[in-house]
Design a protein around this motif. Sequence first.
Motif, short mmCIF file in Angstrom:
data_model
loop_
_atom_site.label_atom_id
_atom_site.label_comp_id
_atom_site.label_asym_id
_atom_site.label_seq_id
_atom_site.Cartn_x
_atom_site.Cartn_y
_atom_site.Cartn_z
N TYR A 122 0.85 14.59 4.89
CA TYR A 122 -0.33 14.32 5.70
C TYR A 122 0.12 13.83 7.05
N ALA A 125 -2.14 8.36 -2.77
CA ALA A 125 -2.88 9.31 -1.94
C ALA A 125 -1.98 10.31 -1.23
N TYR A 126 -1.06 9.81 -0.40
CA TYR A 126 -0.25 10.71 0.41
C TYR A 126 1.22 10.58 0.03
N ALA A 154 -5.81 11.59 -10.84
CA ALA A 154 -6.59 10.84 -9.85
C ALA A 154 -6.01 9.46 -9.59
N THR A 155 -5.22 8.96 -10.54
CA THR A 155 -4.63 7.62 -10.36
C THR A 155 -3.33 7.66 -9.56
N GLU A 205 -3.73 -5.49 1.38
CA GLU A 205 -2.59 -4.89 0.70
C GLU A 205 -1.49 -5.91 0.41
N LYS A 264 2.55 3.43 -6.01
CA LYS A 264 1.16 3.17 -6.42
C LYS A 264 0.18 3.62 -5.35
N GLY A 265 0.57 3.50 -4.11
CA GLY A 265 -0.28 3.99 -3.03
C GLY A 265 0.38 5.21 -2.42
N GLY A 279 0.79 -1.22 0.00
CA GLY A 279 0.00 0.00 0.00
C GLY A 279 0.82 1.27 0.00
N GLU A 280 2.15 1.14 0.08
CA GLU A 280 2.99 2.33 0.08
C GLU A 280 4.37 1.96 -0.44
N PRO A 311 -10.21 11.45 -6.02
CA PRO A 311 -11.39 10.62 -6.26
C PRO A 311 -12.49 11.06 -5.29
N PRO A 312 -13.75 11.02 -5.70
CA PRO A 312 -14.81 11.41 -4.77
C PRO A 312 -14.77 10.50 -3.54
N GLY A 313 -15.42 10.86 -2.49
CA GLY A 313 -15.49 9.95 -1.35
C GLY A 313 -14.56 10.35 -0.24
N ASN A 314 -13.40 10.88 -0.57
CA ASN A 314 -12.49 11.32 0.48
C ASN A 314 -12.78 12.76 0.84
N MET A 372 -16.73 6.18 -4.36
CA MET A 372 -17.74 5.87 -3.35
C MET A 372 -17.55 6.64 -2.06
N LEU A 373 -18.64 6.81 -1.32
CA LEU A 373 -18.61 7.67 -0.14
C LEU A 373 -18.49 6.90 1.17
N SER A 418 -2.71 12.53 -4.88
CA SER A 418 -4.14 12.66 -5.17
C SER A 418 -4.95 12.89 -3.89
N ASP A 419 -4.27 12.95 -2.76
CA ASP A 419 -4.92 13.39 -1.53
C ASP A 419 -4.07 14.51 -0.94
N GLY A 479 -7.60 7.29 0.32
CA GLY A 479 -7.08 7.88 -0.91
C GLY A 479 -7.91 7.42 -2.10
N ARG A 480 -7.20 7.12 -3.20
CA ARG A 480 -7.94 6.74 -4.40
C ARG A 480 -8.56 5.36 -4.26
N PRO A 518 -2.30 -2.18 -6.82
CA PRO A 518 -1.71 -1.68 -5.58
C PRO A 518 -2.19 -0.26 -5.29
N GLY A 519 -2.46 0.03 -4.05
CA GLY A 519 -3.01 1.34 -3.70
C GLY A 519 -4.53 1.32 -3.63
N GLY A 546 -12.28 4.89 -4.66
CA GLY A 546 -12.96 4.98 -5.94
C GLY A 546 -13.89 6.17 -5.92
#
Lengths: 398, 342
Positions: free
Chosen positions: A168, A141-142, A137-138, B319, A110-111, A89-90, A244-247, B290-291, A163-164, B284-285, B313-314, B288
Amino acid sequence: MIRHAFVATLLLSAAAPAIAATHQVAAGEGAQERLQEALILAQPGDTVELGAGRFVLTDGLSLDANGVTVKGAGMDKTVLDFTGQKGAGEGLLVTGDRVTLRDFALENPKGDGVKSKGADDIVYYRVRVTWTGGPKATNGAYGLYPVESTNVLIDGCLVSGASDAGIYVGQSRKITVRNSTVSENVAGIEIENSRDALVEGNVATRNTGGILVFDLPALPVMNGGNVIVRGNQVFDNTTANFAPPGNIVASVRRGTGVLVMANDGVLVEGNSIRGNPTSGVMVIAYPLAFTDTRYNPHARNVTVGENVFENNGTDPQIDGAPMLLQAFGGALPPVLWDGNFEGQTGLRVAKGVAGWSLGLTRPAQPLEESRPAPLAVGTPAAFDAAGIGAPAELDKRI
Amino acid sequence: MRGPIAIMAAALLAFAGALAVRAAAPVAGVADAAILADVMPPKLSDFGFFADAPAQVPRDGVVPYRLNTALWSDGADKLRFVYVPAGARARARDAGDDGGLLDLPVGSALIKTFAFTEDGRRRLIETRLLLHRAQGWVALPYLWNAEQTEARLALAGARLPIATPQGPTISYRVPNKNQCKECHGVDGAVVPIGTKARNLAHGWLAAMVSAGRLDRMPQGADAVPLWEAREAASAVAAARGYLDVNCAHCHRPGASASNSGLDLRWEQADRAALGVMKRPVAAGRGAGAMLFDVVPGKPDESILTHRMASTEPGVAMPELGKDSVDAEGLAVVRRWIEEGAK
């Protein structure tokens, strides 16, 4: 793959005498295994020294040892290239305490870039994280992501493309983020559910929002506050929101300089805040519904002191913008407040700081019910800066 | 700086016990010293867990077991064994006490071999060990050679192409030593995950008691549904068992994903903690478009199933240890959400 000569080292490592060693790792063939082995075998006091060059990596790296320094040949010379990352994830996960990361870069994880979780007394110095394709967006995040940690120093770092949030800091205490540059992220610097944070001397530009300080509900650590945002250059944060929406950051309006939301005790002073089209400073309550009874959605004891404000609020991403611009003479005043307050703890601004209020009376109130008006709040009392920021001992490692 | 001579000297002094064990080939029984000493033995055979390691035939005292519902790892077959040293006994805990995680004494080991069937033949990929030493549990990964004769310590992990039973050939990831702890870590210490009374069969536990390896039968055993019989279980029990075993080692307080606030343990009764209408924090991403983590009745609008269905990944969850999608697990979780995520 473990080489034969490696066995002696393996046998030794678990109970080696505590003499600091330097483990040199060069770029090139087998970098993934060689670097990861060095990170596993490093003992407290050791340095893992990364040579100049591009380390082509396929998986996330991790450091679980205490007291280790990971040092490259410079943020433009030593590059950990995660473009071909297949798992984790990182890029780098740090779970040891008293770790120093310095003078190297990560590209295209990637993350997240570097995540340090439950990693106390950590120093990030001149670390760069870049998503080389620009804001997308791809992207991960941090960039730099310390979380659930006490004593965090981030100095001289550079993050772009997250993308975030570029930098952070979450659910942590005693934090300094300084002299760093964040650009083309959704949020430049984000201090979330954290206490005693000093954000000073940074450059935040071409993000969607420059510097964000807030609390979210339903997290293990809440009651964020005691934050100083001082001496930063926060300008031209004009990048369209690409989260991306949601965050939560997906709701940050393009052109937000400094955002303070649902926090207790925040000082915004001595910054240069220019060219942020929605607002120079925005102070609001948490705008969404929540069920967590431990959570306080209000911005409390927020002070906007003297700052240089220029050319903010010229193209606000706010419903009814044309009317608002007309009403305020072509540009909105630099400080936007939603009008929510709790008791005597509402927003205060230094004499001469112009602002406007949405005139809301409760958190999560629909914006259609706003009643915009010029800001009329009191002037600040003294802000108690004691105990804010990372302890000075961490400076010795840079 | 450590010189090579110092290395050898220290190694010889500190690890004479382990070296002696290895020198006495073939090992006659389980090498307790290899489990207990502060070393990382280079070969799986150094431990002597198996009478015939390539065939995975254990020695006396090394007891095979299974879990009712298991962690899915790209469809790998898993061969699990527990070793309790001679003269010692595991202490049972009731299910209300951390799921009834067996209290295995110092000197115990948990052994898990990952295998795939290729061309009708079983190919051993890796064997992961959890060793209970005086200072706590230690996790070590061993990678099998192509000849299938020996597994060697692979501290940094590895990647290798594997044809999975569900079809596609994937780049299978053998985790590195630190990554063991990412799943097995609670409050900074390495702990076993699977050997909880609620996820172990009554019969197996009773046999352990009769063999004198377990002090008593725990309360609340065998509560998690047997995976292959999940159709007979409720959608709730099947999904909650799956989520506990596949997600909750990180998504619980004190573990790798504690900061998410998501707690997917079997015993968690608070629906918000289980993700129902919970907003993501640091997804993060991965979120997607979604909320919420879980939207009752709407698996297609739930981040939980979105991330389970991804291999990127991500975005992908879990993970680690996942390079393909668990279609059966996903179906069980989708059904739970469709039926209201109760």
